[in-house]
Each structure stands twice: as C-alpha cells, then as structure tokens.
Design an enzyme around this catalytic site. Structure first.
Site, PDB file in Angstrom:
ATOM      1  N   ILE A 285       5.294   2.731   6.913  1.00 23.42           N
ATOM      2  CA  ILE A 285       4.472   3.829   7.418  1.00 23.42           C
ATOM      3  C   ILE A 285       5.050   4.350   8.727  1.00 23.42           C
ATOM      4  CG2 ILE A 285       2.223   4.412   8.414  1.00 23.42           C
ATOM      5  CD1 ILE A 285       2.165   4.382   5.433  1.00 23.42           C
ATOM      6  N   VAL A 366      -1.930  -3.473   8.549  1.00 18.06           N
ATOM      7  CA  VAL A 366      -3.317  -3.343   8.114  1.00 18.06           C
ATOM      8  C   VAL A 366      -3.810  -4.710   7.651  1.00 18.06           C
ATOM      9  CG1 VAL A 366      -3.056  -0.937   7.414  1.00 18.06           C
ATOM     10  CG2 VAL A 366      -2.634  -2.761   5.746  1.00 18.06           C
ATOM     11  N   ALA A 415      -0.140   2.117  -3.529  1.00 17.89           N
ATOM     12  CA  ALA A 415      -1.088   2.910  -4.308  1.00 17.89           C
ATOM     13  C   ALA A 415      -0.894   2.697  -5.800  1.00 17.89           C
ATOM     14  CB  ALA A 415      -0.937   4.384  -3.956  1.00 17.89           C
ATOM     15  N   HIS A 540      28.070   9.992 -16.666  1.00 14.76           N
ATOM     16  CA  HIS A 540      28.877  10.502 -15.558  1.00 14.76           C
ATOM     17  C   HIS A 540      28.886  12.026 -15.617  1.00 14.76           C
ATOM     18  CE1 HIS A 540      32.239  10.859 -12.732  1.00 14.76           C
ATOM     19  NE2 HIS A 540      32.747  11.744 -13.581  1.00 14.76           N
TER      20      HIS A 540
END
Length: 561
Positions: A285, A366, A415, A540
C-alpha cells in the site's frame, strides 16, 4: 492484414467481425479480439467450435484474450475472475457482471459475428441447487461480504440476505482506493461493485449500521441503531483496520491512513495543496501511494525500518530491484529508520534527521477487526497466524452457523482472496461440495509503477523450510517485446526445489506482470515440474517468454542471457 494479404477492416488494429475474418486465422485453441460496432468481442475456437463473447473482463476491463481457457470457462489474466463460455456468466470472483454473448457463424471459409445472442440458462441461478440457507446476515460490506451476497442472490436467495455495513458508501472495490482512484485515473463511481439497485427489492437488503453485539445463544446480532437480526447463517466479513503508531503528532489532520473510499477522498483533497508527501512504511500500500503521489507530481519520501522494501514477500534481490525502479521515478527512500514524531511540518527520525512534509500517509499495516467475534467468545487464530477469527477449511468458525471470510479470517489480506472465500462460504451454507483453497498459491499483485506480482515462497523462506533451491532470473532488458514496448526495466525470478523440480515460488517486477503471474499460479496448482515448464513452447515475441527464460536459467539452459 489477414493471411494472404486480405484486408479485414480494423479499428485500432482489431479486426471488424461484422465483415469477418478468414477461418484459417482462428485455428484450434486460438483467441482473437475484434469489434462489432462499438462492442469489443473475443472469438475463440475450442474443440472445433467457434464462440464469441465480450472481450473485456467486467471487473476492471482486462483483455480476456490474454487469459486462460479451461473446463468451459475463460479466466481473467488480472484478478482471475472466471466466466462461462456458454452463458457469459461470471462464475468466479472478483467479477460479478456477465459477459455479453454473440452469434458467430463459420461459412465458406469465413467467420463473422452477426449480433448479440440470448445467453443460455444460468448455472448459478437455480434455487434448487443445494439446500435453502434460511436467513443469512453478513456483517461487512467489503469484497468478501459483497461476493457472498451476490452469489446467494444468484442462487435465488437474495431476499433472505441482509448485509450490514458501517461504511457510509455502498459496497465498492477497495483496491481502487490506492490505485486508479488515488492516482486520478478513474472516477469515484467506478469503484462500485454493483449498481445501487442490486440491494433492495428482491435482492439483498443493505443496512448501513454498526453491529455492536453478537448473541450466540439467541442466534442474533444487535446494531447500534437498535435492530435485532436473527440468523440461520452469520458471515463475519468485518475486514481489517489500519494501525496508527502511538507517536507524537500522529493525531494531526495532516496524517492520513488509506483503507476506505472516504480515506481516499480525504487524501486526494489533501494532496491538492501539498507539495511534499511522506509515506511511512514500504508496504504494498505504501508503494502504491508513493506511485500515485508521483503521478500527481508530488515530492515523495518513503520511510521504513526495513533495510529492503518488500523483502519478506519478494526476497531481497527483487525488493532492491523494486526500490531502484521507484527511485528512478523520483521516490526517495529512507530505509532502516524509525519515525519518532511529526510536528506538522516535518517528521523526526531516530537518527536526529528531519523530513519536511505537508502530508503524511501511514502504510504501517492493518489488524483484523475481531472486536465483535472476541466479545462473543469465538475462537481466534494465533498471532503468528494473523490473529483473526479461527476458521476451518470450509470457513466455519467455532460456533455453529457462523463463518468468517476476508481479512478478518487471516492472511493473505487480498481482495481476490476475500471474494473467493465469499463463494466458498456460499457453497458451505448451501451444503454443496466445498472446494478447498490453498492460500500458498494465491498471487499478490501491486499496481504501482512498475507493477509487482508474486506467488509462493521467496528464496529465503524456501531455505528456512529446508528446501535446497535452484534460482532462475531473467531481466526485461533481454526480452524483445519488452524493449519494443519501451519497458526494459523489470525482472522475473523463479524458485525451484532442487530435489523434485517443484516450482516453489515466482516473483516478478515490470510491465504487465500482474497478467503474467497467473501462468505460474496455474503451473503450481497443477504441480507442473521444471522439465514440463522447460519443454513448454512459449509464443514469440511475447513478454511471457521471460517466464520460460527464468525457468531455463534455474537449470543453466537460458537462451537469451
């Protein structure tokens, strides 16, 4: 130009499917993105049949032509949402909206798309599938909570669901807060996970309130507004809360955290007048905020006690590489230093130095929001396991009828992990076969510049666990496609078990690595060996060739060193 020099008609070099393409341009297993009017359409051929569906993931618009097709589904290359090729339905988080389906015709050596077709019956919209869940209360309106509500609604149980959220905004994609929205690349309304009409009517009820207590005996929750909600199944998805160091000056208005959409609003407003931004913590973050503030033309300094950014997740070598690329973008790092306070104009560091700052952003970690569960007496995980609510493989907590998903159920705090757990939770509540989730094979992606992607063990972690490792590395500068794109800065690193050839981890930095990482995830999931990876033919010129070269390098066979 098509094969043989035939002009097919293009928009931005994409073929016009209304005019058609030669059938030979779409061999078995191929995918081609093109257009039908204003629509972006994907053509693909599987088992001889041609299918036409929407070309962009309904989550964040990723190009599905770069995804993977397996078992009748196409999987997004970014966050790994899954869509049914037959119905277009989103059958795997984090996408919820379906893909449009189109009519494709193959005749006289040409393939054309003639318009949209009605999708086949949904595979999830049958309430007869599994048992009735009864009354379901979901506490928390983040990615996991919304996914749980969405999947229950699709199964025909929307009216039985109440989602209680203490966030003033309707459920939104939290990943936008530190990425597209913060950097100014996406408007606020793009953060929503569903239209407001989803909650209400025959759909789930959205109750904007705070849950203050959980009564296990009565099987009900009580909100701050005085509502008592009985449940047959309770899903706790309360997420995690930012940790603010107890230091002088950290209660000042110039100091911000970034966890919610409201936090992002405040940070964007503060950045309007700020010239110097200090980010405390070299976390994912923290680096995303640093990149967003650089995009807003601010002077950015990152302060962290770590010697190398993200070393615990990516390893020291890749962490240093990430640091160097951020420094090239203009970010200044003060590593190995601790902050002692903030006086409104500058941070004071433990070596006596000061860093001037008009705006301070905390990326100091957190912690799971366990207050509700702890007060009710639910079992908690050990601190070294994340300290969240203890759950089993089906996400059931220690009391009957209670489940926990997302950040509050422990790491990794991502998430897409939370949303996937929401789906598993619905399977459990409805009595269906619950598919297990191996948390060691969940990729982590960071959308700063450059992008970062990682899965599995770092070199150091593998050695700590007793593995004798082989390491492969390949730089973007050795890849023709990366050079042609003007993206020569990047690195791919792979970690193998020397004894068995097992792929233990992969860590990538550079352009589009968040798309590439899923190739390694699939390889790890299928227990692909180093020999199988080395013998796989990569197209490629593509960025994916670097994945192959890194594997070859681990075994002394690299081609373009």
């Amino acid at each position: 130009m098509a094969e043989g020099g035939e002009k097919t008609g293009t928009t931005d070099d994409k073929p016009d499917f209304a005019r058609g393409i030669p059938a030979g341009d779409l061999p078995e297993g191929a995918m081609i993105e093109g257009t039908l009017g204003e629509d972006k359409v994907l053509l693909l051929r599987r088992d001889g049949a041609v299918t036409a569906i929407g070309a962009r993931c309904t989550h964040l618009g990723a190009p599905l032509a770069k995804g993977i097709v397996a078992e009748g589904e196409i999987r997004c290359p970014w966050h790994h949402a899954r869509f049914s090729l037959e119905t277009g339905e989103a059958v795997g988080a984090p996408a919820f909206a379906p893909l449009p389906c189109y009519r494709a015709e193959e005749r006289d050596g040409r393939i054309t798309v003639t318009g949209r077709r009605e999708a086949a019956d949904s595979s999830l919209g049958k309430s007869s599938l599994g048992k009735s869940p009864g009354k379901v209360v979901i506490v928390g309106g983040g990615a996991g909570g919304h996914a749980c509500a969405e999947w229950l609604a699709r199964a025909g149980h929307g009216a039985a669901v109440t989602l209680v959220s203490d966030d003033p905004d309707p459920p939104y994609d939290r990943t936008f807060c530190s990425k597209q929205y913060l950097s100014g690349k996406a408007p606020r309304e793009k953060t929503r996970l569903a239209p407001e009409s989803f909650y209400g009517g025959e759909g789930p009820r959205l109750l904007r309130d705070r849950v203050v207590s959980l009564d296990l005996g009565a099987e009900e929750i009580v909100t701050a507004g005085g509502e008592r909600l009985a449940y047959d199944a309770l899903v706790i998805a309360t997420g995690a809360a930012p940790q603010t160091p107890d230091l002088p000056g950290f209660d000042r208005p110039e100091v911000h955290t970034l966890r919610s959409l409201a936090d992002a609003d405040a940070l964007i407003a503060a950045a309007e007048s700020a010239r110097r931004v200090a980010v405390i913590g070299a976390s994912f973050i923290g680096l995303e905020v640093a990149a967003a503030m650089i995009a807003r033309e601010k002077r950015v300094t990152v302060v962290a006690p770590d010697a190398v950014p993200l070393a615990k997740v990516l390893g020291e070598a890749v962490g240093r590489f990430v640091q160097g690329l951020h420094e090239e973008k203009g970010v200044t790092f003060r590593l190995g230093r601790k902050v002692e306070g903030f006086d409104g104009t500058a941070l004071a560091l433990d070596d006596g130095s000061r860093i001037e700052a008009d705006l301070v952003v905390l990326g100091t970690g957190v912690a799971p929001r366990i207050d509700l569960a702890e007060a009710a007496g639910l079992a908690l995980a050990e601190k070294d396991a994340g300290g969240g609510i203890a759950v089993d493989a089906t996400l059931a907590a220690s009391a009957p009828g209670i489940y926990a998903i997302g950040d509050v159920a422990g790491p990794p705090m991502l998430a897409h992990k939370a949303e996937h757990e929401g789906v598993i939770c619905v399977e459990t509540i409805k009595g269906l076969h619950t598919h297990p989730m191996d948390k060691g094979k969940i990729p982590g992606c960071t959308y700063c510049q450059p992008q970062i992607a990682s899965v599995g063990l770092t070199e150091a972690k593998a050695k700590e666990q007793g593995f004798d490792v082989r390491i492969g590395r390949f730089p973007f500068a050795g890849n023709g496609k990366a050079i042609a794109l003007g993206e020569p800065d990047g690195l791919v690193k792979t970690v193998f078990d020397r004894k068995t050839g097992q792929l233990l981890g992969a860590h990538m930095v550079g352009a589009e690595v968040t798309e590439l990482i899923q190739g390694y995830v699939v390889a790890m999931t299928l227990e692909t060996t180093e020999e199988e990876l080395m013998h796989t033919v990569f197209p490629h010129p593509t960025l994916s060739e670097m994945m192959h070269e890194s594997v070859l390098d681990a075994y002394g066979r690299v081609i373009h060193a």
